[in-house]
Design a protein around this motif. Structure first.
Motif, PDB file in Angstrom:
ATOM      1  N   MET A 147       0.817  -1.179   0.000  1.00  0.00           N
ATOM      2  CA  MET A 147       0.000   0.000   0.000  1.00  0.00           C
ATOM      3  C   MET A 147       0.870   1.255   0.000  1.00  0.00           C
ATOM      4  O   MET A 147       0.655   2.187   0.745  1.00  0.00           O
ATOM      5  N   ILE A 148       1.888   1.287  -0.802  1.00  0.00           N
ATOM      6  CA  ILE A 148       2.759   2.446  -0.940  1.00  0.00           C
ATOM      7  C   ILE A 148       2.243   3.297  -2.101  1.00  0.00           C
ATOM      8  O   ILE A 148       2.048   2.789  -3.208  1.00  0.00           O
ATOM      9  N   PRO A 149       1.998   4.587  -1.861  1.00  0.00           N
ATOM     10  CA  PRO A 149       1.503   5.434  -2.952  1.00  0.00           C
ATOM     11  C   PRO A 149       2.587   5.658  -4.007  1.00  0.00           C
ATOM     12  O   PRO A 149       3.780   5.629  -3.712  1.00  0.00           O
ATOM     13  N   ASP A 150       2.158   5.871  -5.223  1.00  0.00           N
ATOM     14  CA  ASP A 150       3.083   6.139  -6.312  1.00  0.00           C
ATOM     15  C   ASP A 150       3.505   7.607  -6.248  1.00  0.00           C
ATOM     16  O   ASP A 150       2.703   8.503  -6.504  1.00  0.00           O
ATOM     17  N   LEU A 151       4.749   7.851  -5.867  1.00  0.00           N
ATOM     18  CA  LEU A 151       5.240   9.217  -5.708  1.00  0.00           C
ATOM     19  C   LEU A 151       6.046   9.685  -6.911  1.00  0.00           C
ATOM     20  O   LEU A 151       6.537  10.809  -6.935  1.00  0.00           O
ATOM     21  N   GLY A 152       6.225   8.834  -7.844  1.00  0.00           N
ATOM     22  CA  GLY A 152       6.911   9.210  -9.063  1.00  0.00           C
ATOM     23  C   GLY A 152       8.367   9.566  -8.843  1.00  0.00           C
ATOM     24  O   GLY A 152       9.090   8.911  -8.087  1.00  0.00           O
ATOM     25  N   ASN A 153       8.794  10.620  -9.499  1.00  0.00           N
ATOM     26  CA  ASN A 153      10.204  11.037  -9.438  1.00  0.00           C
ATOM     27  C   ASN A 153      10.598  11.633  -8.094  1.00  0.00           C
ATOM     28  O   ASN A 153      11.774  11.820  -7.827  1.00  0.00           O
ATOM     29  N   TYR A 154       9.636  11.972  -7.272  1.00  0.00           N
ATOM     30  CA  TYR A 154       9.917  12.647  -6.010  1.00  0.00           C
ATOM     31  C   TYR A 154       9.825  11.731  -4.798  1.00  0.00           C
ATOM     32  O   TYR A 154       9.741  12.208  -3.663  1.00  0.00           O
ATOM     33  N   ALA A 155       9.843  10.437  -5.012  1.00  0.00           N
ATOM     34  CA  ALA A 155       9.681   9.477  -3.925  1.00  0.00           C
ATOM     35  C   ALA A 155      10.747   9.648  -2.846  1.00  0.00           C
ATOM     36  O   ALA A 155      10.435   9.644  -1.650  1.00  0.00           O
ATOM     37  N   VAL A 156      11.984   9.809  -3.242  1.00  0.00           N
ATOM     38  CA  VAL A 156      13.074   9.938  -2.269  1.00  0.00           C
ATOM     39  C   VAL A 156      12.897  11.198  -1.433  1.00  0.00           C
ATOM     40  O   VAL A 156      13.024  11.172  -0.204  1.00  0.00           O
ATOM     41  N   GLU A 157      12.564  12.312  -2.082  1.00  0.00           N
ATOM     42  CA  GLU A 157      12.402  13.570  -1.367  1.00  0.00           C
ATOM     43  C   GLU A 157      11.222  13.526  -0.407  1.00  0.00           C
ATOM     44  O   GLU A 157      11.312  13.972   0.739  1.00  0.00           O
ATOM     45  N   VAL A 158      10.115  12.963  -0.863  1.00  0.00           N
ATOM     46  CA  VAL A 158       8.919  12.898  -0.021  1.00  0.00           C
ATOM     47  C   VAL A 158       9.154  11.963   1.162  1.00  0.00           C
ATOM     48  O   VAL A 158       8.828  12.304   2.305  1.00  0.00           O
ATOM     49  N   MET A 159       9.709  10.805   0.916  1.00  0.00           N
ATOM     50  CA  MET A 159       9.941   9.848   1.999  1.00  0.00           C
ATOM     51  C   MET A 159      10.968  10.384   3.000  1.00  0.00           C
ATOM     52  O   MET A 159      10.806  10.207   4.203  1.00  0.00           O
ATOM     53  N   SER A 160      12.010  11.048   2.515  1.00  0.00           N
ATOM     54  CA  SER A 160      12.988  11.617   3.445  1.00  0.00           C
ATOM     55  C   SER A 160      12.358  12.737   4.276  1.00  0.00           C
ATOM     56  O   SER A 160      12.680  12.891   5.456  1.00  0.00           O
ATOM     57  N   ALA A 161      11.441  13.514   3.698  1.00  0.00           N
ATOM     58  CA  ALA A 161      10.745  14.555   4.451  1.00  0.00           C
ATOM     59  C   ALA A 161       9.866  13.928   5.535  1.00  0.00           C
ATOM     60  O   ALA A 161       9.816  14.429   6.663  1.00  0.00           O
ATOM     61  N   TYR A 162       9.183  12.830   5.201  1.00  0.00           N
ATOM     62  CA  TYR A 162       8.377  12.129   6.199  1.00  0.00           C
ATOM     63  C   TYR A 162       9.250  11.603   7.338  1.00  0.00           C
ATOM     64  O   TYR A 162       8.930  11.778   8.512  1.00  0.00           O
ATOM     65  N   VAL A 163      10.344  10.963   6.989  1.00  0.00           N
ATOM     66  CA  VAL A 163      11.235  10.391   8.001  1.00  0.00           C
ATOM     67  C   VAL A 163      11.809  11.491   8.886  1.00  0.00           C
ATOM     68  O   VAL A 163      11.829  11.371  10.117  1.00  0.00           O
ATOM     69  N   LEU A 164      12.252  12.569   8.293  1.00  0.00           N
ATOM     70  CA  LEU A 164      12.808  13.684   9.064  1.00  0.00           C
ATOM     71  C   LEU A 164      11.753  14.278   9.992  1.00  0.00           C
ATOM     72  O   LEU A 164      12.038  14.569  11.164  1.00  0.00           O
ATOM     73  N   SER A 165      10.552  14.444   9.510  1.00  0.00           N
ATOM     74  CA  SER A 165       9.466  14.992  10.333  1.00  0.00           C
ATOM     75  C   SER A 165       9.171  14.082  11.522  1.00  0.00           C
ATOM     76  O   SER A 165       8.999  14.559  12.653  1.00  0.00           O
ATOM     77  N   ILE A 166       9.102  12.795  11.272  1.00  0.00           N
ATOM     78  CA  ILE A 166       8.830  11.844  12.353  1.00  0.00           C
ATOM     79  C   ILE A 166       9.964  11.861  13.378  1.00  0.00           C
ATOM     80  O   ILE A 166       9.717  11.866  14.588  1.00  0.00           O
ATOM     81  N   LEU A 167      11.197  11.902  12.909  1.00  0.00           N
ATOM     82  CA  LEU A 167      12.334  11.950  13.831  1.00  0.00           C
ATOM     83  C   LEU A 167      12.318  13.219  14.676  1.00  0.00           C
ATOM     84  O   LEU A 167      12.590  13.177  15.880  1.00  0.00           O
TER      85      LEU A 167
END
Length: 53
Positions: free
Chosen positions: A1-21
């Protein structure tokens, strides 16, 4: 159930991880400070009670 983030997947996921941390760090610092302040309050109240005796 991972959304398709296209070319920005790395940036979006790193922003999520940083926010959670950051949120976890803020909660940890708040809990630590709360324990410290509570301990100081107990000491102050104990001094106040011993001075009134």
């Amino acid at each position: 159930m991972i959304p398709d983030l296209g070319n920005y997947a790395v940036e979006v996921m790193s922003a999520y991880v940083l926010s959670i941390l950051l949120l976890v760090a803020i909660v940890a610092v708040s809990l630590r400070r709360g324990r410290k302040v509570r301990g100081q309050l107990v000491k102050i109240e104990a001094r106040k009670e011993s001075a009134n005796v």
